[in-house]
Design a protein around this motif. Structure first.
Motif, PDB file in Angstrom:
ATOM      1  N   ASN A  98       0.788  -0.836  -0.064  1.00 17.56           N
ATOM      2  CA  ASN A  98       0.064  -0.021   0.544  1.00 17.56           C
ATOM      3  C   ASN A  98       1.365   0.806   0.120  1.00 17.56           C
ATOM      4  OD1 ASN A  98      -2.084   1.983   0.780  1.00 17.56           O
ATOM      5  ND2 ASN A  98      -3.414   0.751   1.774  1.00 17.56           N
ATOM      6  N   GLY A  99       0.649   2.034  -1.014  1.00 15.50           N
ATOM      7  CA  GLY A  99       1.277   3.603  -1.292  1.00 15.50           C
ATOM      8  C   GLY A  99       1.654   4.553   0.220  1.00 15.50           C
ATOM      9  N   ILE A 100       0.719   4.456  -0.024  1.00 21.97           N
ATOM     10  CA  ILE A 100      -0.183   5.176   1.774  1.00 21.97           C
ATOM     11  C   ILE A 100       0.473   5.447   2.892  1.00 21.97           C
ATOM     12  CG2 ILE A 100      -1.299   3.765   2.921  1.00 21.97           C
ATOM     13  CD1 ILE A 100      -3.267   6.713   3.429  1.00 21.97           C
ATOM     14  N   THR A 186      -3.814  -1.781   6.289  1.00 24.93           N
ATOM     15  CA  THR A 186      -3.429  -2.183   7.784  1.00 24.93           C
ATOM     16  C   THR A 186      -3.255  -2.245   8.671  1.00 24.93           C
ATOM     17  OG1 THR A 186      -3.891  -4.343   5.954  1.00 24.93           O
ATOM     18  CG2 THR A 186      -3.228  -4.782   8.752  1.00 24.93           C
ATOM     19  N   LEU A 187      -3.360  -1.978   9.756  1.00 26.07           N
ATOM     20  CA  LEU A 187      -3.175  -0.975  10.725  1.00 26.07           C
ATOM     21  C   LEU A 187      -2.373  -2.027  11.586  1.00 26.07           C
ATOM     22  CD1 LEU A 187      -6.089   1.182  12.643  1.00 26.07           C
ATOM     23  CD2 LEU A 187      -4.349   1.979  11.046  1.00 26.07           C
ATOM     24  N   ILE A 188      -1.105  -1.070  11.915  1.00 22.27           N
ATOM     25  CA  ILE A 188       0.086  -1.647  12.583  1.00 22.27           C
ATOM     26  C   ILE A 188      -0.768  -2.878  13.917  1.00 22.27           C
ATOM     27  CG2 ILE A 188       2.262  -0.219  11.945  1.00 22.27           C
ATOM     28  CD1 ILE A 188       2.497   0.488  14.658  1.00 22.27           C
ATOM     29  N   SER A 189      -1.556  -2.540  14.692  1.00 21.40           N
ATOM     30  CA  SER A 189      -1.930  -3.696  15.231  1.00 21.40           C
ATOM     31  C   SER A 189      -2.846  -5.075  14.635  1.00 21.40           C
ATOM     32  CB  SER A 189      -3.491  -2.635  16.076  1.00 21.40           C
ATOM     33  OG  SER A 189      -4.050  -1.784  15.556  1.00 21.40           O
ATOM     34  N   GLY A 190      -3.123  -4.710  13.280  1.00 20.16           N
ATOM     35  CA  GLY A 190      -3.794  -5.780  12.707  1.00 20.16           C
ATOM     36  C   GLY A 190      -5.020  -5.819  11.837  1.00 20.16           C
ATOM     37  N   ARG A 192      -7.692  -3.672   9.708  1.00 19.27           N
ATOM     38  CA  ARG A 192      -7.978  -3.307   8.296  1.00 19.27           C
ATOM     39  C   ARG A 192      -9.140  -2.205   8.410  1.00 19.27           C
ATOM     40  NH1 ARG A 192      -6.481  -5.454   4.166  1.00 19.27           N
ATOM     41  NH2 ARG A 192      -7.125  -4.563   1.330  1.00 19.27           N
ATOM     42  N   ILE A 193      -8.806  -0.555   8.196  1.00 17.99           N
ATOM     43  CA  ILE A 193      -9.662   0.424   7.687  1.00 17.99           C
ATOM     44  C   ILE A 193      -9.321   0.617   6.106  1.00 17.99           C
ATOM     45  CG2 ILE A 193      -9.186   1.046  10.034  1.00 17.99           C
ATOM     46  CD1 ILE A 193      -7.294   3.336   9.198  1.00 17.99           C
ATOM     47  N   SER A 194     -10.430   1.683   6.196  1.00 16.00           N
ATOM     48  CA  SER A 194     -10.515   2.073   4.560  1.00 16.00           C
ATOM     49  C   SER A 194      -9.360   3.140   3.719  1.00 16.00           C
ATOM     50  CB  SER A 194     -12.534   2.597   4.520  1.00 16.00           C
ATOM     51  OG  SER A 194     -11.941   4.117   5.497  1.00 16.00           O
ATOM     52  N   PHE A 195      -9.418   2.846   3.020  1.00 16.53           N
ATOM     53  CA  PHE A 195      -8.221   4.010   2.146  1.00 16.53           C
ATOM     54  C   PHE A 195      -8.712   5.534   2.636  1.00 16.53           C
ATOM     55  CE2 PHE A 195      -6.745   7.083  -0.999  1.00 16.53           C
ATOM     56  CZ  PHE A 195      -5.656   6.478  -0.768  1.00 16.53           C
ATOM     57  N   ALA A 196     -10.127   5.496   2.873  1.00 11.64           N
ATOM     58  CA  ALA A 196     -10.534   6.576   3.048  1.00 11.64           C
ATOM     59  C   ALA A 196      -9.100   7.525   4.754  1.00 11.64           C
ATOM     60  CB  ALA A 196     -12.117   6.907   2.718  1.00 11.64           C
ATOM     61  N   GLU A 197     -10.101   6.974   5.700  1.00 11.83           N
ATOM     62  CA  GLU A 197      -9.716   6.502   6.670  1.00 11.83           C
ATOM     63  C   GLU A 197      -8.397   6.045   7.304  1.00 11.83           C
ATOM     64  OE1 GLU A 197     -10.329   4.201  11.243  1.00 11.83           O
ATOM     65  OE2 GLU A 197     -11.897   3.902   9.892  1.00 11.83           O
ATOM     66  N   GLY A 198      -7.678   6.444   6.311  1.00 16.37           N
ATOM     67  CA  GLY A 198      -6.504   5.452   6.450  1.00 16.37           C
ATOM     68  C   GLY A 198      -5.522   7.204   5.959  1.00 16.37           C
ATOM     69  N   MET A 199      -6.288   8.387   5.400  1.00 11.48           N
ATOM     70  CA  MET A 199      -5.675   9.364   4.803  1.00 11.48           C
ATOM     71  C   MET A 199      -6.256  10.688   5.837  1.00 11.48           C
ATOM     72  SD  MET A 199      -4.849   9.034   2.417  1.00 11.48           S
ATOM     73  CE  MET A 199      -5.184  11.134   1.056  1.00 11.48           C
ATOM     74  N   LEU A 200      -7.371  10.101   6.824  1.00 13.84           N
ATOM     75  CA  LEU A 200      -7.650  10.167   8.186  1.00 13.84           C
ATOM     76  C   LEU A 200      -6.263  10.845   8.955  1.00 13.84           C
ATOM     77  CD1 LEU A 200     -11.118  10.570   8.376  1.00 13.84           C
ATOM     78  CD2 LEU A 200      -9.909  12.871   7.285  1.00 13.84           C
ATOM     79  N   ARG A 201      -6.478   9.459   9.045  1.00 15.49           N
ATOM     80  CA  ARG A 201      -4.864   9.684   9.615  1.00 15.49           C
ATOM     81  C   ARG A 201      -3.500   9.454   9.194  1.00 15.49           C
ATOM     82  NH1 ARG A 201      -6.115   4.368  13.673  1.00 15.49           N
ATOM     83  NH2 ARG A 201      -8.277   3.857  13.693  1.00 15.49           N
ATOM     84  N   ALA A 202      -3.514   9.997   8.176  1.00 14.73           N
ATOM     85  CA  ALA A 202      -2.601  10.546   7.450  1.00 14.73           C
ATOM     86  C   ALA A 202      -2.421  11.939   8.009  1.00 14.73           C
ATOM     87  CB  ALA A 202      -2.200  10.136   6.122  1.00 14.73           C
ATOM     88  N   ALA A 203      -3.401  12.742   7.390  1.00 18.76           N
ATOM     89  CA  ALA A 203      -3.448  13.843   8.214  1.00 18.76           C
ATOM     90  C   ALA A 203      -3.153  14.154   9.433  1.00 18.76           C
ATOM     91  CB  ALA A 203      -4.610  14.268   7.634  1.00 18.76           C
ATOM     92  N   ALA A 204      -3.423  13.471  10.417  1.00 22.94           N
ATOM     93  CA  ALA A 204      -3.492  13.459  12.223  1.00 22.94           C
ATOM     94  C   ALA A 204      -2.130  13.117  12.389  1.00 22.94           C
ATOM     95  CB  ALA A 204      -4.415  12.427  12.837  1.00 22.94           C
ATOM     96  N   ILE A 205      -1.648  12.474  11.081  1.00 18.93           N
ATOM     97  CA  ILE A 205       0.205  12.419  11.887  1.00 18.93           C
ATOM     98  C   ILE A 205       0.708  12.994  11.290  1.00 18.93           C
ATOM     99  CG2 ILE A 205       1.658  10.724  10.928  1.00 18.93           C
ATOM    100  CD1 ILE A 205       0.203   8.699  11.349  1.00 18.93           C
ATOM    101  N   ALA A 206       0.450  14.052  10.278  1.00 16.90           N
ATOM    102  CA  ALA A 206       1.008  14.831   9.636  1.00 16.90           C
ATOM    103  C   ALA A 206       1.263  16.490  10.660  1.00 16.90           C
ATOM    104  CB  ALA A 206       0.540  15.682   8.266  1.00 16.90           C
ATOM    105  N   GLY A 207      -0.262  16.481  10.988  1.00 17.62           N
ATOM    106  CA  GLY A 207      -0.335  17.559  11.904  1.00 17.62           C
ATOM    107  C   GLY A 207       0.406  17.548  13.131  1.00 17.62           C
TER     108      GLY A 207
END
Length: 310
Positions: A98-100, A186-190, A192-207
């Motif tokens: 997954n490229g994200i 697939t989160l590091i805890s195992g 699985r979330i949607s790509f949209a939720e993954g993008m939201l978490r990526a934005a939160a991580i950048a913040g």
């Protein structure tokens, strides 16, 4: 009310030519303060040094993505660089699926050294650079005052923190989408979330990563008020950053580790767990706030009492 061209400035007062009573200068309006901030932003981001720093940061995810692509194309495997229970988040192994994950890996690669060094250069040069160029005294002739100028400088540095972090994240997302598949995360805890939720978490991580640099920015600003040499301030800030990183890696000094601004930087990985672990993230943000309060106050005390004519 006397204008700047009608008299000579003497400390906080304007003395009209030909004598007369000294009068207080006009109080700067909020719009003037906003104009000062916009001017600082424009000056900072028009410098070639700033552009070069952002270009170097943006090159990191490109290099990481190409390296992972070449390695996997040759049939090799990517080391995880530490599992989820180790010292660092296991992102590299997930990039090919997954490229994200290139976003997370790039932020993890740049946060310990590259991002804070870039912030140290900008923050260290903020006041000392003006002093060495001889423009600081002219900035203070304007009705901004020292406190407003210091706040504008620090706010500009914080904007650079956000822009630098987003530059890494957005370039990594583009390279990841170009070289690798995208899909459910697939989160590091195992979980699985949607790509949209993954993008939201990526934005939160950048913040969170951008906020993790608040302490370095405050420390660099304080160092910048101690000297009239921009190069010396930048070198001192970067040197202190490297020293803190070394101290944080020595197990025998574990007593001081929780008080180092870099100790909880990689806690952003806990945003990729289900449920999210907030303990170290909160400790990280609280520690950055502490550094901001201590060194921001020290910078204000030093700058407001400084003799800029020396």
């Amino acid at each position: 009310m006397a204008q700047q061209g009608d008299g000579e400035r003497n400390g906080r007062f304007i003395v009209p030519r030909g004598g007369g009573a000294a009068v207080l200068p006009r109080r700067p309006s909020p719009l003037w303060s906003l104009a000062l901030f916009r001017s600082e932003l424009g000056t900072t981001f028009r410098r070639w040094r700033t552009v070069a720093l952002l270009a170097v940061l943006a090159a990191v995810p490109i290099l990481v993505g190409i390296a992972v692509k070449i390695e996997t194309s040759d049939g090799g495997t990517i080391g995880d660089g530490g599992g989820s229970d180790g010292e660092g988040p296991a992102f590299l192994t997930q990039i090919t699926n997954n490229g994200i994950f290139l976003v997370f890996a790039s932020l993890a690669a740049t946060l310990p050294i590259f991002l804070p060094m870039a912030i140290g250069v900008i923050a260290g040069d903020s006041i000392a650079g003006e002093a060495s160029a001889g423009t600081l005294r002219y900035l203070l002739v304007a009705p901004a005052g020292r406190t407003r100028l210091l706040l504008a400088k620090y706010a500009t540095t914080l904007v650079f923190c956000l822009v630098a972090t987003l530059s890494v994240a957005l370039v990594a997302l583009g390279v990841g989408a170009l070289l690798f598949p995208l899909g459910d995360v697939t989160l590091i805890s195992g979980t699985r979330i949607s790509f949209a939720e993954g993008m939201l978490r990526a934005a939160a991580i950048a913040g969170v990563v951008a906020l993790s640099l608040v302490g370095v920015a405050a420390l660099g600003l304080f160092i910048s008020t101690l000297t009239n040499s921009g190069i010396a301030a930048m070198a001192a800030t970067v040197g202190l950053l490297i020293t803190v990183q070394i101290v944080d890696s020595i197990p025998q000094l574990h007593v001081v580790h929780p008080y180092l601004f870099s100790h909880y930087w990689l806690s952003f990985a806990d945003l990729l767990r289900d449920p999210i672990y907030w303990d170290e993230i909160v400790k990280n943000l609280g520690l950055q706030g502490l550094y901001l309060g201590v060194f921001g106050s020290a910078a204000w005390a030093r700058f407001t009492g400084r003799d800029i004519t020396a």
